[in-house]
Enzyme design. Structure first.
Site, PDB file in Angstrom:
ATOM      1  N   TYR A 168      52.676  43.916 -26.769  1.00  0.00           N
ATOM      2  CA  TYR A 168      52.669  43.142 -27.560  1.00  0.00           C
ATOM      3  C   TYR A 168      53.146  43.785 -29.433  1.00  0.00           C
ATOM      4  O   TYR A 168      52.896  42.888 -30.120  1.00  0.00           O
ATOM      5  CB  TYR A 168      51.584  41.791 -28.269  1.00  0.00           C
ATOM      6  CG  TYR A 168      51.043  41.474 -27.257  1.00  0.00           C
ATOM      7  CD1 TYR A 168      51.826  40.512 -27.318  1.00  0.00           C
ATOM      8  CD2 TYR A 168      50.431  41.376 -26.400  1.00  0.00           C
ATOM      9  CE1 TYR A 168      51.929  39.276 -26.734  1.00  0.00           C
ATOM     10  CE2 TYR A 168      50.217  39.905 -26.093  1.00  0.00           C
ATOM     11  CZ  TYR A 168      50.594  38.807 -25.817  1.00  0.00           C
ATOM     12  OH  TYR A 168      50.486  37.845 -25.155  1.00  0.00           O
ATOM     13  N   ASN A 198      46.303  30.716 -26.364  1.00  0.00           N
ATOM     14  CA  ASN A 198      46.641  29.968 -25.426  1.00  0.00           C
ATOM     15  C   ASN A 198      46.875  30.022 -24.237  1.00  0.00           C
ATOM     16  O   ASN A 198      48.266  29.091 -23.669  1.00  0.00           O
ATOM     17  CB  ASN A 198      48.162  29.323 -26.556  1.00  0.00           C
ATOM     18  CG  ASN A 198      49.286  30.903 -26.765  1.00  0.00           C
ATOM     19  OD1 ASN A 198      48.490  31.791 -26.210  1.00  0.00           O
ATOM     20  ND2 ASN A 198      49.533  30.820 -27.146  1.00  0.00           N
ATOM     21  N   LYS A 251      46.190  33.987 -19.146  1.00  0.00           N
ATOM     22  CA  LYS A 251      45.032  35.161 -20.225  1.00  0.00           C
ATOM     23  C   LYS A 251      43.931  34.760 -20.224  1.00  0.00           C
ATOM     24  O   LYS A 251      44.136  33.687 -19.609  1.00  0.00           O
ATOM     25  CB  LYS A 251      45.696  34.675 -21.816  1.00  0.00           C
ATOM     26  CG  LYS A 251      47.520  35.048 -21.865  1.00  0.00           C
ATOM     27  CD  LYS A 251      47.925  34.466 -23.942  1.00  0.00           C
ATOM     28  CE  LYS A 251      49.090  34.131 -23.725  1.00  0.00           C
ATOM     29  NZ  LYS A 251      49.295  34.442 -25.488  1.00  0.00           N
ATOM     30  N   GLU A 291      59.091  43.323 -19.481  1.00  0.00           N
ATOM     31  CA  GLU A 291      57.857  43.389 -19.322  1.00  0.00           C
ATOM     32  C   GLU A 291      57.475  43.307 -17.691  1.00  0.00           C
ATOM     33  O   GLU A 291      56.139  44.007 -16.878  1.00  0.00           O
ATOM     34  CB  GLU A 291      57.954  41.960 -19.921  1.00  0.00           C
ATOM     35  CG  GLU A 291      57.349  41.372 -21.246  1.00  0.00           C
ATOM     36  CD  GLU A 291      57.552  40.538 -21.470  1.00  0.00           C
ATOM     37  OE1 GLU A 291      57.703  39.699 -23.169  1.00  0.00           O
ATOM     38  OE2 GLU A 291      57.011  39.504 -21.142  1.00  0.00           O
ATOM     39  N   HIS A 331      51.523  33.092 -21.302  1.00  0.00           N
ATOM     40  CA  HIS A 331      52.489  33.876 -21.296  1.00  0.00           C
ATOM     41  C   HIS A 331      53.713  33.353 -21.454  1.00  0.00           C
ATOM     42  O   HIS A 331      53.044  33.837 -19.759  1.00  0.00           O
ATOM     43  CB  HIS A 331      52.064  36.255 -21.765  1.00  0.00           C
ATOM     44  CG  HIS A 331      53.433  37.061 -22.606  1.00  0.00           C
ATOM     45  ND1 HIS A 331      54.016  36.381 -23.547  1.00  0.00           N
ATOM     46  CD2 HIS A 331      54.571  37.344 -21.399  1.00  0.00           C
ATOM     47  CE1 HIS A 331      55.184  37.451 -23.129  1.00  0.00           C
ATOM     48  NE2 HIS A 331      55.113  37.765 -21.695  1.00  0.00           N
TER      49      HIS A 331
END
Ligand code: UDP
Ligand code: MG
Length: 142
Positions: free
Chosen positions: A51, A114, A11, A128, A117
């Site tokens: 998302y 965080n 990320k 995905e 993913h």
């Protein structure tokens, strides 16, 4: 068990901090094989589609702004039991709850930012992977 695949993204927070190399190292040291990889930036629209399952959650707008705020690294990983084994290596969504030695314990800043993913099921990993990569960019049978 047959080899299978999971989709991951490093990320924007982790890319900005220079963690691409250390994170990929940890992944390959844990017996995952990288069969597809690219650095790219998600548009707001891309992030909203990716998302969409979280669109009614209170953190959705912050998540979209964050995920489109800078470059990411997207990759497809191959391993036996890839989805579950990567979730174990990844650690809990909130880094404060992540186990010692996990990617989020080592590299994540907060529950939102965080670091990485990982797909949560074989079904979603396929969706995905196909959202981010064309067949000619994937160097394995998916
Ligand atoms: N997220 C957040 N606040 C929360 C829960 C999730 O900002 O309370 C963000 C976080 O970046 C997380 C992403 O939304 O990784 C997707 O949430 P999910 O519950 O699917 O967590 P994951 O599968 O990434 O562990
Ligand atoms: Mg998830």
């Amino acid at each position: 068990m047959a080899l299978n695949h999971t989709f991951i993204m490093i990320k924007p927070d982790a890319v900005k901090k220079g963690y691409i190399g250390p994170i990929l190292n940890k992944i390959t040291a844990s017996d995952f094989k990288i069969v597809s990889i690219k650095m790219t930036q998600l548009s707001k629209r891309d992030a909203e589609i990716f998302y969409a399952i979280h669109k009614d959650r209170p953190f959705f707008n912050d998540l979209i702004a964050f995920m489109s705020s800078g470059p990411i690294v997207a990759a497809v990983l191959e391993k036996e039991n890839a989805v579950d084994d990567f979730r174990t290596l990844l650690g809990a969504t909130n880094p404060e709850e992540a186990a010692e030695g996990t990617i989020r314990k080592l590299f994540a800043y907060s529950v939102g930012e965080n670091a990485v993913h990982g797909s949560d099921s074989d079904e979603n990993s396929l969706i995905e992977i196909q959202f981010h990569f064309s067949q000619s960019e994937i160097f394995s049978e998916i």
